[in-house]
Design an enzyme around this catalytic site. Structure first.
Site, PDB file in Angstrom:
ATOM      1  CD  GLU A  11      -0.804  -5.737   1.738  1.00 30.24           C
ATOM      2  OE1 GLU A  11      -1.803  -5.982   2.429  1.00 30.24           O
ATOM      3  OE2 GLU A  11       0.315  -5.457   2.227  1.00 30.24           O
ATOM      4  CE1 TYR A  69       5.741   4.227   0.666  1.00 33.44           C
ATOM      5  CE2 TYR A  69       7.078   3.227  -1.050  1.00 33.44           C
ATOM      6  CZ  TYR A  69       6.071   3.142  -0.116  1.00 33.44           C
ATOM      7  OH  TYR A  69       5.371   1.969   0.013  1.00 33.44           O
ATOM      8  N   GLY A 119       6.725  -4.645  -1.507  1.00 34.49           N
ATOM      9  CA  GLY A 119       8.147  -4.496  -1.244  1.00 34.49           C
ATOM     10  C   GLY A 119       9.088  -4.733  -2.409  1.00 34.49           C
ATOM     11  CB  CYS A 127      16.772  26.442   7.687  1.00 38.29           C
ATOM     12  SG  CYS A 127      16.365  27.908   6.754  1.00 38.29           S
TER      13      CYS A 127
HETATM   14  C1  LIG Z   1       4.150   0.029   2.601  1.00 44.81           C
HETATM   15  C2  LIG Z   1       3.442  -1.257   2.541  1.00 44.81           C
HETATM   16  C3  LIG Z   1       3.281  -1.937   1.331  1.00 44.81           C
HETATM   17  C4  LIG Z   1       3.880  -1.448   0.035  1.00 44.81           C
HETATM   18  O1  LIG Z   1       5.254  -1.568  -0.015  1.00 44.81           O
HETATM   19  P1  LIG Z   1       6.024  -1.258  -1.383  1.00 44.81           P
HETATM   20  O2  LIG Z   1       7.437  -1.403  -1.083  1.00 44.81           O
HETATM   21  O3  LIG Z   1       5.685   0.129  -1.771  1.00 44.81           O
HETATM   22  O4  LIG Z   1       5.564  -2.264  -2.388  1.00 44.81           O
HETATM   23  C5  LIG Z   1       2.540  -3.104   1.329  1.00 44.81           C
HETATM   24  N1  LIG Z   1       2.005  -3.588   2.474  1.00 44.81           N
HETATM   25  C6  LIG Z   1       2.150  -2.980   3.653  1.00 44.81           C
HETATM   26  C7  LIG Z   1       1.537  -3.562   4.852  1.00 44.81           C
HETATM   27  C8  LIG Z   1       2.883  -1.802   3.727  1.00 44.81           C
HETATM   28  O5  LIG Z   1       3.046  -1.206   4.913  1.00 44.81           O
END
Ligand SMILES: *Cc1c(COP(=O)(O)O)cnc(C)c1O
Length: 428
Positions: free
Chosen positions: A274, A385, A239, A356
């Site tokens: 992550e 994304y 995140g 469209c």
């Molecule tokens: C989407 C997601 C992430 C990655 O989020 P980022 O903002 O791209 O770093 C990590 N963990 C989970 C569970 C997610 O759904």
């Protein structure tokens, strides 16, 4: 920081002019910078090195095999959210022992494949899912490993569609219920629950929500340990925000680490991360050409050859992407990419695609230098994304992807063809 910059008045990706890439590979075109990708991965690895984290790149942010392979080569693991992403991680050479499987709706088939692959862990989102993973593992005569995703009930202060750590979202188990759930599933036959997982939302532009969430989870793990649960890892999710609007919009990951490491140092459990956007976000731009210009009422439109099927973030999340000509006139070569950058002799335009839908736009009411038919535009910070959310809507073949490494550019995904569009259809 990234390696997309203006040199001698024109846009470059590393040492290759954007115009050259567009001429060779066509538009719309996703252009990735290898140096940027690796730089951002290494920043995270170094910032959190004192807790020797397991870093699992979130494949859903940008899943091209070459991108994943570069990261796997650095020792990075993968965070997958579907059977398809698991397949992709393995194709890219991902180590199953560093693959974490998340998501609220895993099917039995997906669970089976993941267990047979020998992934590191499932992130489990509900009681029913926990019971199901135990059951499927039992059918296979194996033991699965999992973490429970806890909803820490913090407000990440991000877009409603990407906030995941507040109670009212569909994600995780409420923190009040966490201890009860750990207690209830203490002795499953085929599922060993040894971790705690959170992911509060994305993109996050403040540090405090992370501090609040991590404190809550560290306390929770203490309480769980006191009750005799063996917690072996804490997965903090992803995140971290990136610079869409200006160079200093997002905290560098070192700042996050500085705030979080004191809470995590010396703990008897491993730390996992992550990140997706932080690694991929600024590592690509989308190149698109101006097809037409038109006036509609008081509004000026610049119609380009990339649409919401290529980059849906502006439409879906109201997101801002810096857009600028690849070869602006001399007065408009940007020193910095900033939302408040005022073009000289510019105009206010909507940059829209060919689809469209009124929602098909890349930029709205945007001050831009004057552009004409055939001009090349860069849409920045499109790596996360971007391509991964692209589609064939309006039967538009998806864009090509190119990876630049210094002075060389390599096609890492060919442009789709019309044949690709109908390839899966049967029985005519
Ligand atoms: C989407 C997601 C992430 C990655 O989020 P980022 O903002 O791209 O770093 C990590 N963990 C989970 C569970 C997610 O759904």
């Amino acid at each position: 920081m990234d390696f997309f910059s203006y040199k001698n008045g024109e846009l470059y990706c590393e040492d290759v002019p954007a115009e050259k890439l567009a001429a060779e590979f066509g538009t719309p075109l996703y252009v990735y910078s290898k140096a940027t990708l690796l730089r951002h991965y290494r920043q995270i690895a170094q910032a959190f090195a004192p807790v020797n984290p397991t870093i699992c790149y979130s494949i859903k942010s940008c899943g091209n095999l070459h991108v994943c392979k570069l990261l796997a080569g650095e020792g990075c693991g993968f965070d997958v959210t579907s059977g398809g992403e698991l397949f992709r991680a393995l194709q890219a050479g991902g180590d199953p022992k560093k693959i974490i499987y998340a998501g609220v709706g895993k099917t039995d088939g997906e669970i089976r494949d993941a267990i047979n692959t020998g992934i590191a862990a499932f992130n489990l989102e509900s009681e029913e899912e926990i019971e199901n993973v135990d059951r499927v593992a039992g059918q296979l005569g194996k033991t699965a490993i999992g973490a429970i995703r806890i909803n820490p009930d913090v407000d990440p202060k991000t877009h409603i569609k990407t906030a995941t750590g507040k109670k009212e979202t569909k994600f995780g188990v409420d923190i009040e219920r966490a201890e009860r759930v750990f207690e209830q599933y203490r002795t499953l036959k085929h599922l060993r629950i040894g971790g705690v997982h959170i992911h509060i939302g994305s993109p996050v532009y403040e540090i405090q929500p992370y501090i609040d969430a991590v404190k809550k989870i560290v306390d929770l793990i203490d309480r769980l340990t006191a009750r005799g649960h063996k917690i072996e890892w804490f997965d903090m999710g992803g995140g971290f925000g990136v610079n869409y609007e200006r160079p200093d919009q997002a905290f560098a990951v070192t700042e996050h680490a500085k705030a979080l490491l004191p809470l995590l140092m010396g703990k008897p459990y491993r730390i996992a991360l992550e990140p997706g956007r932080y690694i991929a976000g600024n590592s690509a731009i989308l190149l698109t050409r101006v097809l037409y210009r038109k006036q509609g009422g008081e509004k000026k439109f610049v119609i380009v050859d990339a649409g919401m099927n290529d980059l849906i973030r502006p439409t879906l999340y109201d997101s801002y992407h810096f857009v600028w000509p690849a070869k602006p006139d001399a007065a408009n070569v940007p020193a910095e990419r900033r939302k408040d950058l005022a073009p000289v002799n510019g105009e206010i335009v909507d940059v829209v695609g060919p689809i469209c839908e009124s929602g098909d736009f890349l930029a709205k009411a945007r001050p831009l230098p004057q552009t004409t038919r055939g001009d090349l535009l860069g849409v920045f910070t499109a790596g996360a994304y971007g391509f991964s959310m692209s589609s064939n809507y309006n039967n538009r073949p998806r864009a090509a992807e190119v990876l630049v490494d210094g002075a060389t550019a390599r096609l890492i995904r060919r442009r789709e063809t019309y044949e690709d569009l109908v390839a899966a259809e049967r029985g005519l």
